[in-house]
Motif scaffolding. Structure first.
Motif, PDB file in Angstrom:
ATOM      1  N   GLN A 106      -9.248 -18.670  -1.306  1.00 23.09           N
ATOM      2  CA  GLN A 106     -10.193 -19.692  -1.796  1.00 23.09           C
ATOM      3  C   GLN A 106     -11.640 -19.191  -1.777  1.00 23.09           C
ATOM      4  O   GLN A 106     -12.141 -18.777  -0.726  1.00 23.09           O
ATOM      5  CB  GLN A 106     -10.080 -20.932  -0.901  1.00 23.09           C
ATOM      6  N   MET A 159      -3.316 -22.265 -14.415  1.00 20.97           N
ATOM      7  CA  MET A 159      -3.932 -23.604 -14.484  1.00 20.97           C
ATOM      8  C   MET A 159      -2.911 -24.648 -14.065  1.00 20.97           C
ATOM      9  O   MET A 159      -1.737 -24.322 -13.876  1.00 20.97           O
ATOM     10  CB  MET A 159      -4.400 -23.877 -15.918  1.00 20.97           C
ATOM     11  N   THR A 167      -2.545 -17.131  -2.061  1.00 18.26           N
ATOM     12  CA  THR A 167      -3.710 -17.820  -2.637  1.00 18.26           C
ATOM     13  C   THR A 167      -4.900 -17.671  -1.696  1.00 18.26           C
ATOM     14  O   THR A 167      -4.758 -17.886  -0.490  1.00 18.26           O
ATOM     15  CB  THR A 167      -3.394 -19.322  -2.824  1.00 18.26           C
ATOM     16  N   GLU A 199     -10.539 -35.498  -9.928  1.00 16.93           N
ATOM     17  CA  GLU A 199     -11.352 -34.292 -10.124  1.00 16.93           C
ATOM     18  C   GLU A 199     -12.274 -34.384 -11.332  1.00 16.93           C
ATOM     19  O   GLU A 199     -13.152 -33.545 -11.506  1.00 16.93           O
ATOM     20  CB  GLU A 199     -10.440 -33.064 -10.264  1.00 16.93           C
ATOM     21  N   ASN A 200     -12.050 -35.392 -12.179  1.00 19.44           N
ATOM     22  CA  ASN A 200     -12.903 -35.507 -13.356  1.00 19.44           C
ATOM     23  C   ASN A 200     -13.004 -36.986 -13.739  1.00 19.44           C
ATOM     24  O   ASN A 200     -12.012 -37.583 -14.145  1.00 19.44           O
ATOM     25  CB  ASN A 200     -12.293 -34.685 -14.510  1.00 19.44           C
ATOM     26  N   ARG A 226      -3.828 -14.978  -5.918  1.00 18.01           N
ATOM     27  CA  ARG A 226      -4.293 -16.054  -6.811  1.00 18.01           C
ATOM     28  C   ARG A 226      -5.620 -16.566  -6.237  1.00 18.01           C
ATOM     29  O   ARG A 226      -5.664 -17.091  -5.127  1.00 18.01           O
ATOM     30  CB  ARG A 226      -3.252 -17.169  -6.821  1.00 18.01           C
ATOM     31  N   THR A 278      -8.099 -21.169 -12.555  1.00 11.73           N
ATOM     32  CA  THR A 278      -9.264 -22.028 -12.779  1.00 11.73           C
ATOM     33  C   THR A 278      -9.171 -22.685 -14.152  1.00 11.73           C
ATOM     34  O   THR A 278      -8.486 -22.168 -15.046  1.00 11.73           O
ATOM     35  CB  THR A 278     -10.562 -21.198 -12.690  1.00 11.73           C
ATOM     36  N   HIS A 279      -9.880 -23.841 -14.275  1.00 12.49           N
ATOM     37  CA  HIS A 279     -10.019 -24.477 -15.595  1.00 12.49           C
ATOM     38  C   HIS A 279     -11.446 -24.304 -16.092  1.00 12.49           C
ATOM     39  O   HIS A 279     -11.870 -24.984 -17.010  1.00 12.49           O
ATOM     40  CB  HIS A 279      -9.691 -25.971 -15.478  1.00 12.49           C
ATOM     41  N   ASP A 280     -12.161 -23.429 -15.457  1.00  6.50           N
ATOM     42  CA  ASP A 280     -13.578 -23.221 -15.746  1.00  6.50           C
ATOM     43  C   ASP A 280     -13.692 -22.129 -16.825  1.00  6.50           C
ATOM     44  O   ASP A 280     -13.449 -20.946 -16.569  1.00  6.50           O
ATOM     45  CB  ASP A 280     -14.223 -22.780 -14.415  1.00  6.50           C
ATOM     46  N   GLY A 295     -10.944 -23.667  -4.290  1.00  4.40           N
ATOM     47  CA  GLY A 295     -10.642 -24.347  -3.032  1.00  4.40           C
ATOM     48  C   GLY A 295     -10.760 -25.844  -3.199  1.00  4.40           C
ATOM     49  O   GLY A 295     -11.759 -26.333  -3.743  1.00  4.40           O
ATOM     50  N   ALA A 296      -9.742 -26.542  -2.748  1.00  2.00           N
ATOM     51  CA  ALA A 296      -9.697 -27.995  -2.916  1.00  2.00           C
ATOM     52  C   ALA A 296     -10.148 -28.704  -1.644  1.00  2.00           C
ATOM     53  O   ALA A 296      -9.955 -29.895  -1.501  1.00  2.00           O
ATOM     54  CB  ALA A 296      -8.274 -28.415  -3.286  1.00  2.00           C
ATOM     55  N   ARG A 324      -6.776 -29.422 -18.924  1.00  2.00           N
ATOM     56  CA  ARG A 324      -7.395 -28.497 -19.896  1.00  2.00           C
ATOM     57  C   ARG A 324      -6.370 -27.576 -20.561  1.00  2.00           C
ATOM     58  O   ARG A 324      -6.584 -26.353 -20.644  1.00  2.00           O
ATOM     59  CB  ARG A 324      -8.492 -27.667 -19.236  1.00  2.00           C
ATOM     60  N   ASP A 382       0.611 -21.152  -1.322  1.00  2.00           N
ATOM     61  CA  ASP A 382      -0.619 -21.910  -1.556  1.00  2.00           C
ATOM     62  C   ASP A 382      -1.463 -21.833  -0.285  1.00  2.00           C
ATOM     63  O   ASP A 382      -0.946 -21.532   0.789  1.00  2.00           O
ATOM     64  CB  ASP A 382      -0.292 -23.384  -1.833  1.00  2.00           C
TER      65      ASP A 382
HETATM   66  C1  LIG Z   1      -2.803 -22.854 -10.350  1.00  4.16           C
HETATM   67  C2  LIG Z   1      -3.695 -23.448  -9.325  1.00  4.16           C
HETATM   68  C3  LIG Z   1      -3.332 -23.388  -7.991  1.00  4.16           C
HETATM   69  C4  LIG Z   1      -4.160 -23.907  -7.017  1.00  4.16           C
HETATM   70  N1  LIG Z   1      -3.827 -23.763  -5.704  1.00  4.16           N
HETATM   71  C5  LIG Z   1      -4.702 -24.140  -4.750  1.00  4.16           C
HETATM   72  C6  LIG Z   1      -4.473 -23.854  -3.389  1.00  4.16           C
HETATM   73  O1  LIG Z   1      -3.453 -23.263  -3.016  1.00  4.16           O
HETATM   74  N2  LIG Z   1      -5.407 -24.232  -2.486  1.00  4.16           N
HETATM   75  C7  LIG Z   1      -6.572 -24.882  -2.855  1.00  4.16           C
HETATM   76  O2  LIG Z   1      -7.406 -25.176  -2.001  1.00  4.16           O
HETATM   77  N3  LIG Z   1      -6.806 -25.181  -4.153  1.00  4.16           N
HETATM   78  C8  LIG Z   1      -5.914 -24.831  -5.100  1.00  4.16           C
HETATM   79  N4  LIG Z   1      -6.183 -25.112  -6.416  1.00  4.16           N
HETATM   80  C9  LIG Z   1      -7.305 -26.042  -6.758  1.00  4.16           C
HETATM   81  C10 LIG Z   1      -8.617 -25.300  -6.883  1.00  4.16           C
HETATM   82  O3  LIG Z   1      -9.039 -24.859  -5.622  1.00  4.16           O
HETATM   83  C11 LIG Z   1      -9.718 -26.193  -7.497  1.00  4.16           C
HETATM   84  O4  LIG Z   1      -9.927 -27.299  -6.653  1.00  4.16           O
HETATM   85  C12 LIG Z   1      -9.416 -26.721  -8.875  1.00  4.16           C
HETATM   86  O5  LIG Z   1      -8.741 -25.781  -9.661  1.00  4.16           O
HETATM   87  C13 LIG Z   1     -10.728 -27.098  -9.595  1.00  4.16           C
HETATM   88  O6  LIG Z   1     -11.537 -25.965  -9.773  1.00  4.16           O
HETATM   89  P1  LIG Z   1     -11.681 -25.214 -11.201  1.00  4.16           P
HETATM   90  O7  LIG Z   1     -12.141 -23.827 -10.971  1.00  4.16           O
HETATM   91  O8  LIG Z   1     -10.383 -25.338 -11.914  1.00  4.16           O
HETATM   92  O9  LIG Z   1     -12.702 -25.963 -12.041  1.00  4.16           O
HETATM   93  P2  LIG Z   1     -13.954 -26.914 -11.873  1.00  4.16           P
HETATM   94  O10 LIG Z   1     -15.166 -26.109 -11.688  1.00  4.16           O
HETATM   95  O11 LIG Z   1     -13.658 -27.999 -10.883  1.00  4.16           O
HETATM   96  O12 LIG Z   1     -13.926 -27.526 -13.320  1.00  4.16           O
HETATM   97  C14 LIG Z   1     -13.979 -26.735 -14.525  1.00  4.16           C
HETATM   98  C15 LIG Z   1     -13.737 -27.632 -15.696  1.00  4.16           C
HETATM   99  O13 LIG Z   1     -12.391 -28.133 -15.661  1.00  4.16           O
HETATM  100  C16 LIG Z   1     -12.416 -29.535 -15.641  1.00  4.16           C
HETATM  101  N5  LIG Z   1     -11.401 -30.025 -14.728  1.00  4.16           N
HETATM  102  C17 LIG Z   1     -11.121 -29.572 -13.494  1.00  4.16           C
HETATM  103  N6  LIG Z   1     -10.146 -30.314 -12.948  1.00  4.16           N
HETATM  104  C18 LIG Z   1      -9.821 -31.244 -13.861  1.00  4.16           C
HETATM  105  C19 LIG Z   1      -8.879 -32.309 -13.903  1.00  4.16           C
HETATM  106  N7  LIG Z   1      -8.073 -32.562 -12.893  1.00  4.16           N
HETATM  107  N8  LIG Z   1      -8.797 -33.055 -15.032  1.00  4.16           N
HETATM  108  C20 LIG Z   1      -9.590 -32.800 -16.088  1.00  4.16           C
HETATM  109  N9  LIG Z   1     -10.512 -31.810 -16.115  1.00  4.16           N
HETATM  110  C21 LIG Z   1     -10.621 -31.051 -15.018  1.00  4.16           C
HETATM  111  C22 LIG Z   1     -13.790 -29.918 -15.090  1.00  4.16           C
HETATM  112  O14 LIG Z   1     -14.181 -31.212 -15.483  1.00  4.16           O
HETATM  113  C23 LIG Z   1     -14.666 -28.852 -15.703  1.00  4.16           C
HETATM  114  O15 LIG Z   1     -14.991 -29.158 -17.035  1.00  4.16           O
HETATM  115  C24 LIG Z   1      -5.362 -24.573  -7.400  1.00  4.16           C
HETATM  116  C25 LIG Z   1      -5.721 -24.629  -8.744  1.00  4.16           C
HETATM  117  C26 LIG Z   1      -4.917 -24.064  -9.694  1.00  4.16           C
HETATM  118  C27 LIG Z   1      -5.364 -24.115 -11.119  1.00  4.16           C
END
Ligand SMILES: Cc1cc2nc3c(=O)[nH]c(=O)nc-3n(C[C@H](O)[C@H](O)[C@H](O)COP(=O)(O)OP(=O)(O)OC[C@H]3O[C@@H](n4cnc5c(N)ncnc54)[C@H](O)[C@@H]3O)c2cc1C
Length: 320
Positions: free
Chosen positions: A172, A267, A170, A306-307, A193, A240-242, A197-198, A272, A143
């Motif tokens: 970002q 995811m 991973t 996050e939501n 991956r 991503t969940h996008d 980015g969080a 999602r 990660d």
């Molecule tokens: C498998 C995986 C590994 C990851 N590893 C890392 C890492 O190593 N380092 C790091 O910095 N980040 C990591 N992340 C987090 C990532 O950086 C994002 O912060 C996070 O995935 C939100 O971005 P998004 O592209 O999914 O969607 P967004 O653009 O944030 O959202 C897209 C859609 O999904 C919905 N959504 C997003 N999150 C949620 C939630 N929690 N509940 C309900 N709906 C939600 C939103 O409301 C929107 O409709 C990881 C994420 C995943 C999926």
């Protein structure tokens, strides 16, 4: 504006030791816990992964919870839990796929200690995957945490990969440096991956507007599915969940002649999942990040943050 306030409030709850203690010991919060993490130990986590694969065709990456650890005893516990879950995956027919944060395995105490631990875990994973299904992705996924550890994480990844150990990285999209880091991984023929980015960075090093991060994600996906990447044996993972980004990824994959299975989506458990299931139904390979372990509250409340639509999850768990 409200979304930011909501997220800040949830981060404050994640950091409060008193709230964490209450939430992790109260019985009424079990429903909330089970949504975002696999409760219990390595055996329970593997059972959850087996059910996800059997019932929904979803693969898993197992992650023992506990990050930014600065106590030797907790580092040892984290390392033991990673080893245990690899052993528990052995012979199940599932992918031997485990995620790890550098700060879980001692990076804050001594970077050399973290390197030794990662080495041991990657070797265990290599041995544990010896009889695993050949079409799976059996890797120790590193990660990526805040910008201060990016160089060290990449260096450790590259060192492990150079010694033939099964690792993936991973990267970002919010960081401006990622384009160059990705190109280097493509040339190595590695597995990356891509996440948005969080973390939040300053404008000097990071894109700070959501639209810019998304635009950079698209540019990086273009590179991940380029002819050069295909020729190098690169394995793209888009986490991503996008739904717009998953659609864009599929379009690029089709245009570049990448069949499903030569790349994958990833995811988070509990987020999602209908989108994950829809992708599986369309023939895509999808993995869920499945956290497990005692320290489930800080992780879960960050997901809730996050939501704002997740407010009901928190309310429902507290009112029973
Ligand atoms: C498998 C995986 C590994 C990851 N590893 C890392 C890492 O190593 N380092 C790091 O910095 N980040 C990591 N992340 C987090 C990532 O950086 C994002 O912060 C996070 O995935 C939100 O971005 P998004 O592209 O999914 O969607 P967004 O653009 O944030 O959202 C897209 C859609 O999904 C919905 N959504 C997003 N999150 C949620 C939630 N929690 N509940 C309900 N709906 C939600 C939103 O409301 C929107 O409709 C990881 C994420 C995943 C999926």
């Amino acid at each position: 504006m409200f979304a930011r306030l909501w997220q800040s409030a949830m981060i404050a709850l994640a950091r409060s030791p008193r709230v964490t203690h209450f939430m992790q010991t109260a019985r009424i919060t079990a429903g909330l816990r089970d949504r975002f993490v696999a409760s219990g130990d390595a055996t329970d986590a593997v059972a959850r992964a087996q059910a996800l694969f059997r019932d929904q065709g979803l693969r898993s990456s197992l992650f023992y919870l506990g990050e930014y650890v600065d106590q030797p005893a907790l580092v040892d516990e984290n390392v033991a839990a990673k080893q245990a879950v690899i052993q528990a995956l052995r012979g199940t027919g599932l992918d031997v796929h485990v995620s790890v944060d550098m700060t879980q395995v001692g990076h804050l105490l001594d970077p050399a200690l973290a390197a030794r631990h990662l080495d041991t875990i990657a070797e265990t994973l290599r041995d544990g995957a010896a009889d695993a299904p050949p079409d799976g992705l059996h890797v120790l996924m590193l990660d990526m945490e805040d910008p201060s550890v990016v160089d060290a994480t990449i260096a450790l990844h590259d060192g492990l990969a150079d010694r033939g150990l099964p690792v993936a990285l991973t990267l970002q999209a919010y960081l401006k440096r990622t384009e160059a880091d990705l190109d280097a991984q493509i040339r190595r023929g590695g597995a990356v991956r891509l996440v948005k980015g969080a973390f939040v960075g300053t404008p000097a090093i990071a894109y700070t507007r959501r639209a810019d991060i998304k635009a950079n994600s698209r540019r990086l996906i273009d590179r991940m599915f380029s002819a050069e990447a295909r020729a190098a044996g690169f394995y793209p993972i888009v986490a991503t969940h996008d739904a717009r980004l998953t659609a864009y990824t599929r379009e690029r994959a089709r245009a570049g002649g990448w069949p499903p299975g030569s790349y994958e989506f990833e995811m988070l458990l509990g987020v999602r999942e209908p989108l994950a299931r829809a992708l599986v139904a369309e023939g895509e390979r999808v993995r869920l990040y499945v956290p497990f372990g005692r320290d489930w509250w800080p992780y879960s409340v960050r997901r809730i943050g996050e939501n704002p639509a997740n407010a009901w999850l928190l309310t429902r768990s507290l009112v029973g």
